[in-house]
Write a protein that holds these residues in place. Structure first.
Motif, PDB file in Angstrom:
ATOM      1  N   SER A  88      44.965  77.521  58.355  1.00 50.63           N
ATOM      2  CA  SER A  88      43.915  77.520  57.358  1.00 50.63           C
ATOM      3  C   SER A  88      44.323  78.163  56.031  1.00 50.63           C
ATOM      4  CB  SER A  88      42.688  78.242  57.911  1.00 50.63           C
ATOM      5  OG  SER A  88      43.029  79.544  58.314  1.00 50.63           O
ATOM      6  N   LEU A  89      45.496  78.767  55.973  1.00 54.38           N
ATOM      7  CA  LEU A  89      45.919  79.443  54.754  1.00 54.38           C
ATOM      8  C   LEU A  89      46.797  78.548  53.889  1.00 54.38           C
ATOM      9  CD1 LEU A  89      46.867  82.980  56.112  1.00 54.38           C
ATOM     10  CD2 LEU A  89      44.729  82.256  55.028  1.00 54.38           C
ATOM     11  N   PRO A  90      46.429  78.346  52.631  1.00 54.24           N
ATOM     12  CA  PRO A  90      47.291  77.544  51.739  1.00 54.24           C
ATOM     13  C   PRO A  90      48.710  78.084  51.650  1.00 54.24           C
ATOM     14  CG  PRO A  90      45.121  77.820  50.763  1.00 54.24           C
ATOM     15  CD  PRO A  90      45.169  78.707  51.976  1.00 54.24           C
ATOM     16  N   SER A  91      48.876  79.381  51.790  1.00 56.99           N
ATOM     17  CA  SER A  91      50.210  79.977  51.687  1.00 56.99           C
ATOM     18  C   SER A  91      51.111  79.598  52.856  1.00 56.99           C
ATOM     19  CB  SER A  91      50.100  81.505  51.607  1.00 56.99           C
ATOM     20  OG  SER A  91      49.432  82.010  52.751  1.00 56.99           O
ATOM     21  N   SER A  92      50.549  78.981  53.898  1.00 55.65           N
ATOM     22  CA  SER A  92      51.358  78.537  55.036  1.00 55.65           C
ATOM     23  C   SER A  92      52.160  77.280  54.728  1.00 55.65           C
ATOM     24  CB  SER A  92      50.461  78.268  56.247  1.00 55.65           C
ATOM     25  OG  SER A  92      49.887  79.464  56.741  1.00 55.65           O
ATOM     26  N   TYR A  93      51.846  76.633  53.628  1.00 58.40           N
ATOM     27  CA  TYR A  93      52.434  75.325  53.321  1.00 58.40           C
ATOM     28  C   TYR A  93      53.430  75.429  52.187  1.00 58.40           C
ATOM     29  CZ  TYR A  93      48.804  73.967  56.461  1.00 58.40           C
ATOM     30  OH  TYR A  93      48.012  73.875  57.583  1.00 58.40           O
ATOM     31  N   ASP A  94      54.503  74.649  52.336  1.00 58.99           N
ATOM     32  CA  ASP A  94      55.595  74.708  51.378  1.00 58.99           C
ATOM     33  C   ASP A  94      55.515  73.618  50.314  1.00 58.99           C
ATOM     34  OD1 ASP A  94      57.034  75.181  54.426  1.00 58.99           O
ATOM     35  OD2 ASP A  94      57.205  76.766  52.920  1.00 58.99           O
ATOM     36  N   TYR A  95      54.857  72.528  50.638  1.00 60.20           N
ATOM     37  CA  TYR A  95      54.808  71.390  49.722  1.00 60.20           C
ATOM     38  C   TYR A  95      53.383  70.858  49.639  1.00 60.20           C
ATOM     39  CZ  TYR A  95      59.829  71.558  50.443  1.00 60.20           C
ATOM     40  OH  TYR A  95      61.131  71.962  50.515  1.00 60.20           O
ATOM     41  N   TRP A  96      53.050  70.390  48.449  1.00 61.40           N
ATOM     42  CA  TRP A  96      51.709  69.873  48.183  1.00 61.40           C
ATOM     43  C   TRP A  96      51.795  68.567  47.412  1.00 61.40           C
ATOM     44  CZ3 TRP A  96      47.202  72.259  49.812  1.00 61.40           C
ATOM     45  CH2 TRP A  96      47.354  73.538  50.346  1.00 61.40           C
ATOM     46  N   GLY A  97      50.830  67.687  47.688  1.00 62.66           N
ATOM     47  CA  GLY A  97      50.690  66.487  46.882  1.00 62.66           C
ATOM     48  C   GLY A  97      49.866  66.768  45.639  1.00 62.66           C
ATOM     49  N   GLN A  98      49.680  65.730  44.824  1.00 64.49           N
ATOM     50  CA  GLN A  98      48.933  65.865  43.577  1.00 64.49           C
ATOM     51  C   GLN A  98      47.431  65.760  43.793  1.00 64.49           C
ATOM     52  OE1 GLN A  98      50.322  66.607  40.469  1.00 64.49           O
ATOM     53  NE2 GLN A  98      51.982  67.081  41.889  1.00 64.49           N
ATOM     54  N   GLY A  99      47.031  65.259  44.949  1.00 62.43           N
ATOM     55  CA  GLY A  99      45.609  65.162  45.248  1.00 62.43           C
ATOM     56  C   GLY A  99      45.035  63.788  44.966  1.00 62.43           C
ATOM     57  N   THR A 100      43.948  63.495  45.648  1.00 59.61           N
ATOM     58  CA  THR A 100      43.220  62.248  45.434  1.00 59.61           C
ATOM     59  C   THR A 100      41.721  62.564  45.461  1.00 59.61           C
ATOM     60  OG1 THR A 100      42.952  59.950  46.197  1.00 59.61           O
ATOM     61  CG2 THR A 100      43.221  61.619  47.906  1.00 59.61           C
ATOM     62  N   GLN A 101      40.991  62.002  44.515  1.00 60.45           N
ATOM     63  CA  GLN A 101      39.569  62.334  44.367  1.00 60.45           C
ATOM     64  C   GLN A 101      38.705  61.533  45.327  1.00 60.45           C
ATOM     65  OE1 GLN A 101      38.206  64.715  42.437  1.00 60.45           O
ATOM     66  NE2 GLN A 101      36.144  64.206  43.179  1.00 60.45           N
ATOM     67  N   VAL A 102      37.786  62.222  45.970  1.00 56.59           N
ATOM     68  CA  VAL A 102      36.771  61.602  46.816  1.00 56.59           C
ATOM     69  C   VAL A 102      35.409  61.983  46.257  1.00 56.59           C
ATOM     70  CG1 VAL A 102      35.710  61.574  49.103  1.00 56.59           C
ATOM     71  CG2 VAL A 102      38.213  61.580  48.876  1.00 56.59           C
ATOM     72  N   THR A 103      34.597  60.986  45.961  1.00 59.32           N
ATOM     73  CA  THR A 103      33.269  61.221  45.418  1.00 59.32           C
ATOM     74  C   THR A 103      32.247  60.534  46.309  1.00 59.32           C
ATOM     75  OG1 THR A 103      34.144  61.329  43.170  1.00 59.32           O
ATOM     76  CG2 THR A 103      31.776  60.976  43.413  1.00 59.32           C
ATOM     77  N   VAL A 104      31.285  61.305  46.807  1.00 60.38           N
ATOM     78  CA  VAL A 104      30.257  60.775  47.695  1.00 60.38           C
ATOM     79  C   VAL A 104      28.918  60.904  46.990  1.00 60.38           C
ATOM     80  CG1 VAL A 104      29.216  60.883  49.974  1.00 60.38           C
ATOM     81  CG2 VAL A 104      31.621  61.546  49.657  1.00 60.38           C
ATOM     82  N   SER A 105      28.247  59.799  46.801  1.00 59.87           N
ATOM     83  CA  SER A 105      26.965  59.794  46.115  1.00 59.87           C
ATOM     84  C   SER A 105      25.822  59.686  47.122  1.00 59.87           C
ATOM     85  CB  SER A 105      26.892  58.648  45.120  1.00 59.87           C
ATOM     86  OG  SER A 105      27.104  57.413  45.770  1.00 59.87           O
ATOM     87  N   SER A 106      24.699  60.259  46.746  1.00 58.24           N
ATOM     88  CA  SER A 106      23.540  60.257  47.662  1.00 58.24           C
ATOM     89  C   SER A 106      22.692  59.010  47.469  1.00 58.24           C
ATOM     90  CB  SER A 106      22.694  61.503  47.423  1.00 58.24           C
ATOM     91  OG  SER A 106      22.294  61.566  46.069  1.00 58.24           O
TER      92      SER A 106
END
Length: 128
Positions: free
Chosen positions: A110-128
């Motif tokens: 659960s700790l971000p510091s446990s990970y050595d590599y990260w992607g740039q991310g992808t946006q998820v948007t959920v509308s009601s």
């Protein structure tokens, strides 16, 4: 070095589903764990799910309480690709989702510091 590339984000209505993918390239054979985190606007990055790279499909999946039962993490170890199947999406799931990879042998998922590599991310948007 390793690179992570996410795909599959987008916009969906509440109750819908999305599948995120993250492919590792470079020194991908050193991966021990892969995970998904997310970051909501104005909030800190938070854990979503993680999986241990063992066997062909991964093992020992972990989930945050907020997504357990709705999201499923899986791994194609041969391709070093991790997936996040998201179902019953809620507006509160709106965030930028990041893929992460660890080369450590022991860690706290659960700790971000446990990970050595990260992607740039992808946006998820959920509308009601």
């Amino acid at each position: 070095q390793m690179q992570l590339m996410e795909s599959g984000g987008g916009s969906v209505q509440a109750g819908g589903s999305l599948r995120l993918s993250c492919a590792a390239s470079g020194d991908r054979y050193s991966i021990t764990y892969m995970a998904w985190f997310r970051q909501k606007a104005g909030k800190a990055r938070e854990k979503v799910a993680a999986i241990y790279r063992r066997g062909l499909r991964g093992d020992d999946p972990e989930y945050s309480a907020s997504v357990k039962g709705r999201f499923a993490i899986s791994l194609d170890a041969a391709e070093s690709t991790v997936y996040l199947q998201m179902s019953s999406l809620e507006p509160d799931d709106t965030a930028r989702y990041y893929c992460a990879a660890s080369t450590k042998r022991a860690y706290i998922w659960s700790l971000p510091s446990s990970y050595d590599y990260w992607g740039q991310g992808t946006q998820v948007t959920v509308s009601s």
